[in-house]
Design an enzyme around this catalytic site. Structure first.
Site: not given
Ligand code: XUL
Ligand code: CO
Length: 444
Positions: A105, A108
């Site tokens: 992300h 992150d």
């Molecule tokens: C949350 C989840 C996230 C997504 C990406 O449950 O799975 O980490 O994969 O935003």
């Protein structure tokens, strides 16, 4: 995979394949990345990816207590230099664990600034660092995404927020996240609707929120065209958590949503094991539903705990669950641009850096073993033959006419009254098939 750089952050050696009889738990038993299968290496078949958020930002906190995991690389003169040092540690790990891909992300990898402009500058600085590390190590980006759920501004959603100002902010954030994903050669971009749902319908205009979510995704499709991003877009369903009800609840409701809004050509599904089980489905079910519509994209590989009702995001060592999933994935022709991303986290007391290795070795070996068993199941052909026989009455005669749309109720009524009469009962043979499946799992 290129050679490991001088060990810097992990006192663990490069993980090698030693075969099923190895006593070394810092070695692979089933995952030999360079094993060639059908002209392709196992590395390229499985396309493992490390989730930056869990493995390099997770500290083991839960609602009852703070984090327990303290990493030696989490130090530096400011947040940006810590972010870069952390990324050096992450790439050392990616190489040592033989993962060809990673996922992140935006928030992150780089600290959020006081303004969007500052956040974007931080992101650019860390992305330049990541680009150099990718070049040096050969590790690639499976997909990027934007965190549209942690900052308080997103407390009532991002694209589905009742405030258009928040929608605009989210759009600006995703625009940038797509651009840096493109800059890093990302093979995909994921939308997980973390807070795109509701807590109570008393304050929610459901129809308007779903319209807005679709508008947002169309804007993303348009922007991808504008910047020349050819990666695969994914939607990642989850029924709940953190919201009470998330709009892309499961694959079936996701398909209905995408088709309703003319988005079905632009997105495939990123299916997460624990999200499937939270929705009351099996992992295989979700993969099967997506594959049936040609919309199987990628996998967030993890596991839930059958005794807990939330997203525990554990590493999956259940050979049976994954073999069932693999049979469906292989029948569908594989994951294409997708991969197996370990969206999984260490348990709170697993505080040592080497726990990261045990966790991923277990996940990778389990997937590699399941992949091999699933190939044997398909090569043996008994299961496929059973399925073919079970539906054989549609291959000719009246069954074929039904499938082709050549008959209606009137013709079928006449046929039953004059010719067919009462159908014979035929066993579904579930118990036999479960035994057959087990014989592949245990090798006899
Ligand atoms: C949350 C989840 C996230 C997504 C990406 O449950 O799975 O980490 O994969 O935003
Ligand atoms: Co996920």
């Amino acid at each position: 995979m290129p050679k490991t750089k001088k060990p810097q952050f992990f006192a663990v050696p490069h993980i090698r394949f030693e075969g099923p009889k190895s006593e070394n738990h810092l070695a692979f038993r089933h995952y030999d990345p360079s094993e060639m299968i059908d002209g392709k290496s196992l590395r390229d078949h499985l396309r493992f990816s490390i989730a930056y958020w869990h493995s390099f930002r997770g500290v083991g906190g839960d609602p009852f207590g703070p984090g327990t995991i303290v990493r030696p690389w989490e130090s530096g003169k400011d947040a940006l230099s810590v972010a870069k040092r952390r990324m050096d540690a992450a790439f050392e790990f990616f190489v040592k664990i033989e993962a060809p891909f990673w996922c992140f992300h935006d928030r992150d990898i780089a600290p959020e600034g006081a303004t969007l402009a500052e956040s974007n500058r931080n992101l650019d600085a860390v992305v330049a660092h990541a680009k150099a590390l990718q070049k040096e190590t050969g590790v690639r980006l499976l997909w990027g995404t934007a965190n549209l759920f942690s900052n308080p501004r997103y407390m009532c959603g991002a694209a589905t927020n009742p405030d258009s100002h928040v929608f605009a902010y989210a759009a600006a954030q995703v625009k940038k996240a797509m651009e840096v994903t493109h800059e890093l050669g990302g093979e995909g971009y994921t939308f997980w609707g973390g807070r795109e749902g509701y807590e109570t319908l008393l304050n929610t205009n459901l129809k308007r929120e779903q319209d807005h979510l679709a508008r947002f995704l169309h804007m993303a499709v348009d922007h991808a065209k504008r910047i020349g991003f050819k990666g695969q877009f994914y939607i990642e369903p989850k029924p709940k958590e953190p919201t009470k009800h998330q709009y892309d609840f499961d694959v079936a409701s996701g398909i209905a949503f995408l088709r309703t809004y003319g988005l079905e050509k632009h997105l495939k599904f990123n299916i997460e094991t624990n999200h499937a089980t939270l929705a009351g489905h099996s992992f295989q079910h979700e993969i099967e539903v997506a594959a049936a519509q040609g919309m199987l994209g990628s996998i967030d590989a993890n596991a839930g705990d059958p005794l807990l009702g939330w997203d525990t995001d554990q590493f999956n060592t259940d050979v049976k669950e994954i073999t069932l999933a693999m049979v469906t994935i292989l029948r569908a022709g594989g994951l294409g641009k997708g991969g197996l991303n370990f969206d999984a986290k260490l348990r709170r007391p697993s505080v040592d850096p080497e726990d990261l290795f045990y966790a991923h070795i277990g996940g990778m070996d389990t997937y590699a073993l399941a992949f091999k068993i699933a190939r044997r199941i398909l090569a043996d052909g008994k299961l496929d033959q059973f399925l073919a026989d079970r539906y054989a009455s549609y291959d000719s005669g009246i069954g074929k006419q039904i499938e082709k749309g050549q008959v209606g109720f009137r013709e079928l009524e006449k046929l039953v009254l004059t010719k067919l009469g009462e159908p014979k009962l035929r066993s579904g043979r579930q118990e036999y098939l479960e035994n057959l499946f087990n014989s592949y799992l245990t090798g006899r």
